[in-house]
Design a protein around this motif. Structure first.
Motif, PDB file in Angstrom:
ATOM      1  N   UNK A   1      36.633 163.391   3.048  1.00  8.95           N
ATOM      2  CA  UNK A   1      36.751 164.611   3.835  1.00  8.95           C
ATOM      3  C   UNK A   1      37.791 165.581   3.288  1.00  8.95           C
ATOM      4  N   UNK A   2      39.036 165.131   3.179  1.00  8.02           N
ATOM      5  CA  UNK A   2      40.102 166.057   2.820  1.00  8.02           C
ATOM      6  C   UNK A   2      39.974 166.544   1.380  1.00  8.02           C
ATOM      7  N   UNK A   3      39.642 165.649   0.465  1.00  2.00           N
ATOM      8  CA  UNK A   3      39.519 166.062  -0.933  1.00  2.00           C
ATOM      9  C   UNK A   3      38.410 167.106  -1.124  1.00  2.00           C
ATOM     10  N   UNK A   4      37.198 166.902  -0.573  1.00  2.00           N
ATOM     11  CA  UNK A   4      36.182 167.955  -0.703  1.00  2.00           C
ATOM     12  C   UNK A   4      36.621 169.280  -0.095  1.00  2.00           C
ATOM     13  N   UNK A   5      37.341 169.214   1.032  1.00  2.00           N
ATOM     14  CA  UNK A   5      37.806 170.445   1.667  1.00  2.00           C
ATOM     15  C   UNK A   5      38.826 171.155   0.792  1.00  2.00           C
ATOM     16  N   UNK A   6      39.770 170.411   0.232  1.00  2.00           N
ATOM     17  CA  UNK A   6      40.764 171.020  -0.654  1.00  2.00           C
ATOM     18  C   UNK A   6      40.103 171.623  -1.887  1.00  2.00           C
ATOM     19  N   UNK A   7      39.092 170.954  -2.397  1.00  3.06           N
ATOM     20  CA  UNK A   7      38.392 171.508  -3.558  1.00  3.06           C
ATOM     21  C   UNK A   7      37.725 172.836  -3.201  1.00  3.06           C
ATOM     22  N   UNK A   8      37.225 172.937  -1.979  1.00  2.00           N
ATOM     23  CA  UNK A   8      36.591 174.189  -1.545  1.00  2.00           C
ATOM     24  C   UNK A   8      37.624 175.285  -1.309  1.00  2.00           C
ATOM     25  N   UNK A   9      38.764 174.912  -0.723  1.00  2.00           N
ATOM     26  CA  UNK A   9      39.774 175.907  -0.363  1.00  2.00           C
ATOM     27  C   UNK A   9      40.648 176.328  -1.539  1.00  2.00           C
ATOM     28  N   UNK A  10      40.908 175.392  -2.446  1.00  2.00           N
ATOM     29  CA  UNK A  10      41.882 175.647  -3.504  1.00  2.00           C
ATOM     30  C   UNK A  10      41.298 175.334  -4.886  1.00  2.00           C
ATOM     31  N   UNK A  11      40.247 176.048  -5.305  1.00  2.00           N
ATOM     32  CA  UNK A  11      39.632 175.756  -6.614  1.00  2.00           C
ATOM     33  C   UNK A  11      40.600 175.964  -7.780  1.00  2.00           C
ATOM     34  N   UNK A  12      41.636 176.777  -7.570  1.00  2.00           N
ATOM     35  CA  UNK A  12      42.598 177.024  -8.646  1.00  2.00           C
ATOM     36  C   UNK A  12      43.470 175.808  -8.943  1.00  2.00           C
ATOM     37  N   UNK A  13      43.446 174.812  -8.050  1.00  2.00           N
ATOM     38  CA  UNK A  13      44.251 173.610  -8.251  1.00  2.00           C
ATOM     39  C   UNK A  13      43.393 172.417  -8.671  1.00  2.00           C
ATOM     40  N   UNK A  14      42.307 172.692  -9.356  1.00  2.00           N
ATOM     41  CA  UNK A  14      41.377 171.637  -9.752  1.00  2.00           C
ATOM     42  C   UNK A  14      42.072 170.535 -10.552  1.00  2.00           C
ATOM     43  N   UNK A  15      42.938 170.902 -11.479  1.00  2.00           N
ATOM     44  CA  UNK A  15      43.557 169.913 -12.355  1.00  2.00           C
ATOM     45  C   UNK A  15      44.370 168.896 -11.560  1.00  2.00           C
ATOM     46  N   UNK A  16      45.218 169.374 -10.649  1.00  2.00           N
ATOM     47  CA  UNK A  16      46.059 168.453  -9.897  1.00  2.00           C
ATOM     48  C   UNK A  16      45.217 167.627  -8.929  1.00  2.00           C
ATOM     49  N   UNK A  17      44.150 168.225  -8.384  1.00  2.00           N
ATOM     50  CA  UNK A  17      43.287 167.478  -7.475  1.00  2.00           C
ATOM     51  C   UNK A  17      42.513 166.404  -8.224  1.00  2.00           C
ATOM     52  N   UNK A  18      42.105 166.688  -9.453  1.00  2.00           N
ATOM     53  CA  UNK A  18      41.458 165.656 -10.272  1.00  2.00           C
ATOM     54  C   UNK A  18      42.412 164.482 -10.493  1.00  2.00           C
TER      55      UNK A  18
END
Length: 432
Positions: free
Chosen positions: A345-362
């Protein structure tokens, strides 16, 4: 939901009601209720949503029975069979029959005497068609008898086949009886993907102000159900264009990008999908104003659990992380303490809200995938061990050492007690 399921919903086959499965045996129990009433000389049929769902090939969550018996007569019939009854809504004709440990609502046929947009004064009747006339949508106004015969007075089956949302009778009249039906329309649209025509939407727009007399709890329930749906894009757009979304959330428009974000969220659990989409809408309205968001959620009478989830999903220091994903771990722990899944849930939402932080989310996703369950267990090194086995001194430095060990534990840099103590010795030596 896969394409075959979608097609099955929008094009239910003939006889689907007779073919739908009964995994928990509730349909059999409902038939027992019907047979018991019929043996006592009354008519009884399955009613409303369970008939609709069976025609769609969906397992109904609840079974409701409508009968020509009056409330007192319902109680008498089942008490004579030593079956427990609970007068849950006696004034409105509803009795809960408890059979084989399952509660099932049995309701006397009714007709509306008067309505005020929130509640109805009813009289009991003997006509199934008259009872159907007071229901909201055509596909909720059908009945099914014990032999599987469908009684459809207003074209509900045709509307199911056409994927059409249509009020029983005149739309504005049905809405004025209960203004919450406006939001129920969007909920069913979001759930099934069925669409209303322009006349129906215009009726919702014209009568929207009537929602102001409906309780906040009922409005919020329907809103959250709508946000859980599989088909969110069109109903949410229509809620905005008709002014309904402005009435319930203070949002006049939704940019196409935000709609696509909500539609694209890959969250399988519906109970988590709704709060995630709500977070996107609140962020759209209030930006980073946490106080304003929290105040509106309190006005909506949302549970504390959902409020916490929304706040945790929106206010994460991603822009302050730099290259250290460990900082986000406390956030993840707090999220999962609310009973929700980070990865789902939270990871998909963060990916949608903050695409500019893709590297750190990966990077965070990789750490969670490798070490998530283990790192949430208790760190196997404490202050006493650091003092007795590593020569650490009590005081602020010990606290800093423990924090650094925990940080590295979260990142999977050490896994056993011995590895932790060895790392602590290295850190103490380096600090000297």
């Amino acid at each position: 939901m896969d394409d075959s399921a979608k097609n099955k919903q929008k094009n239910p086959g003939q006889g689907a009601a007779q073919e739908s499965k009964d995994p928990d045996g509730r349909h059999i129990l409902a038939l027992r209720v019907i047979k018991t009433l019929e043996e006592a000389g009354y008519q009884a049929r399955l009613a409303g949503g369970c008939v609709r769902d069976r025609l769609l090939g969906i397992h109904p969550k609840d079974y409701d029975v409508a009968t020509t018996a009056l409330p007192e007569e319902i109680c008498t019939v089942f008490k004579q069979k030593s079956i427990k009854v609970v007068p849950t809504g006696m004034d409105h004709g509803t009795i809960t029959v408890v059979i084989a440990g399952q509660g099932m609502e049995v309701t006397s046929l009714r007709r509306d005497v008067s309505t005020d947009g929130r509640r109805a004064t009813v009289a009991f009747g003997s006509s199934f068609e008259e009872d159907a006339e007071r229901r909201d949508f055509t596909f909720n106004a059908m009945f099914e008898d014990a032999d599987g015969r469908i009684y459809d007075y207003f074209g509900g089956q045709e509307d199911l086949k056409a994927g059409r949302l249509r009020f029983v009778g005149v739309a504005q009249e049905r809405i004025r009886e209960d203004y919450l039906r406006i939001l129920r329309l969007f909920r069913f649209w979001s759930r099934f993907g069925f669409t209303p025509d322009a006349v129906t939407l215009e009726a919702c727009r014209a009568e929207g102000q009537g929602l102001l007399i409906v309780s906040q709890e009922r409005i919020t329930h329907e809103l959250m159900e709508t946000l859980q749906g599989d088909y969110i894009l069109d109903p949410l757009s229509a809620m905005a264009s008709t002014g309904i979304l402005n009435l319930v959330l203070g949002l006049q428009t939704i940019p196409a990008l935000e709609l696509k974000r909500m539609d694209a969220l890959k969250i399988s659990r519906k109970e988590e999908r709704g709060p995630a989409r709500l977070g996107i809408l609140l962020r759209l309205r209030f930006g980073s104003d946490a106080n304003a968001i929290e105040n509106l959620m309190q006005t909506l009478r949302l549970s504390r659990n959902i409020q916490q989830r929304v706040l945790l999903s929106l206010f994460v220091p991603l822009d302050k992380l730099g290259h250290d994903p460990a900082i986000i771990m406390d956030h993840i722990d707090a999220w999962e303490a609310q009973g929700a899944s980070f990865m789902e849930t939270l990871l998909p939402l963060w990916r949608a809200l903050y695409p500019e932080h893709k590297k750190i989310l990966d990077e965070v996703e990789g750490i969670e995938a490798r070490h998530g369950p283990r790192r949430r267990s208790k760190v196997p090194v404490d202050g006493q061990a650091l003092m007795s086995q590593c020569g650490a001194k009590p005081g602020p430095e010990l606290g800093l050492l423990l924090a650094e060990l925990k940080r590295r534990w979260r990142l999977g840099e050490w896994q056993t007690r011995d590895e932790g103590l060895e790392l602590a010795r290295k850190l103490l030596t380096k600090a000297q």
